[in-house]
Design a protein around this motif. Sequence first.
Motif, PDB file in Angstrom:
ATOM      1  N   CYS A  29       0.805  -1.211  -0.034  1.00  0.00           N
ATOM      2  CA  CYS A  29       0.096   0.114  -0.018  1.00  0.00           C
ATOM      3  C   CYS A  29       1.034   1.125   0.159  1.00  0.00           C
ATOM      4  O   CYS A  29       1.802   1.563   0.644  1.00  0.00           O
ATOM      5  N   SER A  32      -0.493   7.547   1.975  1.00  0.00           N
ATOM      6  CA  SER A  32      -1.860   8.188   1.767  1.00  0.00           C
ATOM      7  C   SER A  32      -1.764   9.396   0.661  1.00  0.00           C
ATOM      8  O   SER A  32      -0.256   9.731   0.482  1.00  0.00           O
ATOM      9  N   ILE A  63      -7.963   0.833  -4.478  1.00  0.00           N
ATOM     10  CA  ILE A  63      -9.103  -0.104  -3.792  1.00  0.00           C
ATOM     11  C   ILE A  63      -9.916   0.870  -3.067  1.00  0.00           C
ATOM     12  O   ILE A  63      -9.294   1.445  -2.221  1.00  0.00           O
ATOM     13  N   HIS A  64     -11.032   1.146  -3.163  1.00  0.00           N
ATOM     14  CA  HIS A  64     -12.068   2.186  -2.405  1.00  0.00           C
ATOM     15  C   HIS A  64     -11.895   1.784  -1.039  1.00  0.00           C
ATOM     16  O   HIS A  64     -12.115   0.574  -0.652  1.00  0.00           O
ATOM     17  N   GLY A  65     -11.811   2.790  -0.326  1.00  0.00           N
ATOM     18  CA  GLY A  65     -11.682   2.704   1.191  1.00  0.00           C
ATOM     19  C   GLY A  65     -10.328   2.152   1.707  1.00  0.00           C
ATOM     20  O   GLY A  65     -10.379   1.995   2.922  1.00  0.00           O
ATOM     21  N   LYS A  66      -9.524   1.677   0.903  1.00  0.00           N
ATOM     22  CA  LYS A  66      -8.158   1.019   1.459  1.00  0.00           C
ATOM     23  C   LYS A  66      -7.089   1.833   1.000  1.00  0.00           C
ATOM     24  O   LYS A  66      -6.141   2.032   1.848  1.00  0.00           O
ATOM     25  N   GLY A  67      -7.034   2.410  -0.402  1.00  0.00           N
ATOM     26  CA  GLY A  67      -5.750   3.377  -0.858  1.00  0.00           C
ATOM     27  C   GLY A  67      -5.378   2.670  -1.988  1.00  0.00           C
ATOM     28  O   GLY A  67      -6.037   1.829  -2.789  1.00  0.00           O
ATOM     29  N   ARG A 195     -10.791  -3.397 -10.823  1.00  0.00           N
ATOM     30  CA  ARG A 195      -9.928  -2.204 -10.191  1.00  0.00           C
ATOM     31  C   ARG A 195      -8.757  -1.732 -11.074  1.00  0.00           C
ATOM     32  O   ARG A 195      -7.873  -1.518 -10.756  1.00  0.00           O
TER      33      ARG A 195
END
Length: 246
Positions: A29, A32, A63-67, A195
Amino acid sequence: MQSVPSRRHVIADDIRDKISTGWIKDGECLPSEAQLASRYAVSTATLRSALSVLQGEGLVEKIHGKGNFARYPRRRVMYVGGACTLRTESSPESALRVIVRTTNLQAHGQLTSLLRVPESSPLTEFFCLSHEGESPHSLARLYIPRDLSPTDVPAESHCCKSIEANLAELRPPLAEVRERVSARLPTPEEAATLRISSALSVLAITRVASDSTGRVVEAALLVLPSDRSDAIFTTHHMTDERTSGG
């Protein structure tokens, strides 16, 4: 006079280099967007524009909500035209894991014209989503008249070949397979499911198979992201005996 690269391309080049050299691992990941914007001293909008470049190349997956996650380039697969069922070709080490979800529904909209059936005719949908590791790779929707569909198929399966074998046993021999191929941008649903960036083109294949009576026994809608897919179609020329004879 040589043009100066834009900030978004400088940022994209830097992140791309970190991914390709392994400094950023596959599946890792990213920091941010706010942190990355601060690190590169740019606005969030510029940072997102840089990430969109990498998303379009398939190197970054949001990925929505994850990064945002680093992804090494996907293995390419080959779609073989004229096949009776959904089929891709790849080397053994690049085999894809497929999840098949089965749903009974009624024909509507485009399905009525593809299958040449009246509105509300009973159909079975096989939604096939292939994965490379944990990441979606490509998707396909296969529609079969209910009377030609196996009755004992589970709602969700990980064995695509067994379903294909059952379908082949139930349907009559195919006399014609028509395929239409087009390149387009993904729908919002397709982009979210796979994705991928909404700016990454996909190879959309519509395949309709019919038997000797002209009845359509299968309609398939395939969506293959262009950064990981090729298609091959082979034409067999028949020799005219009237002109080849002695």
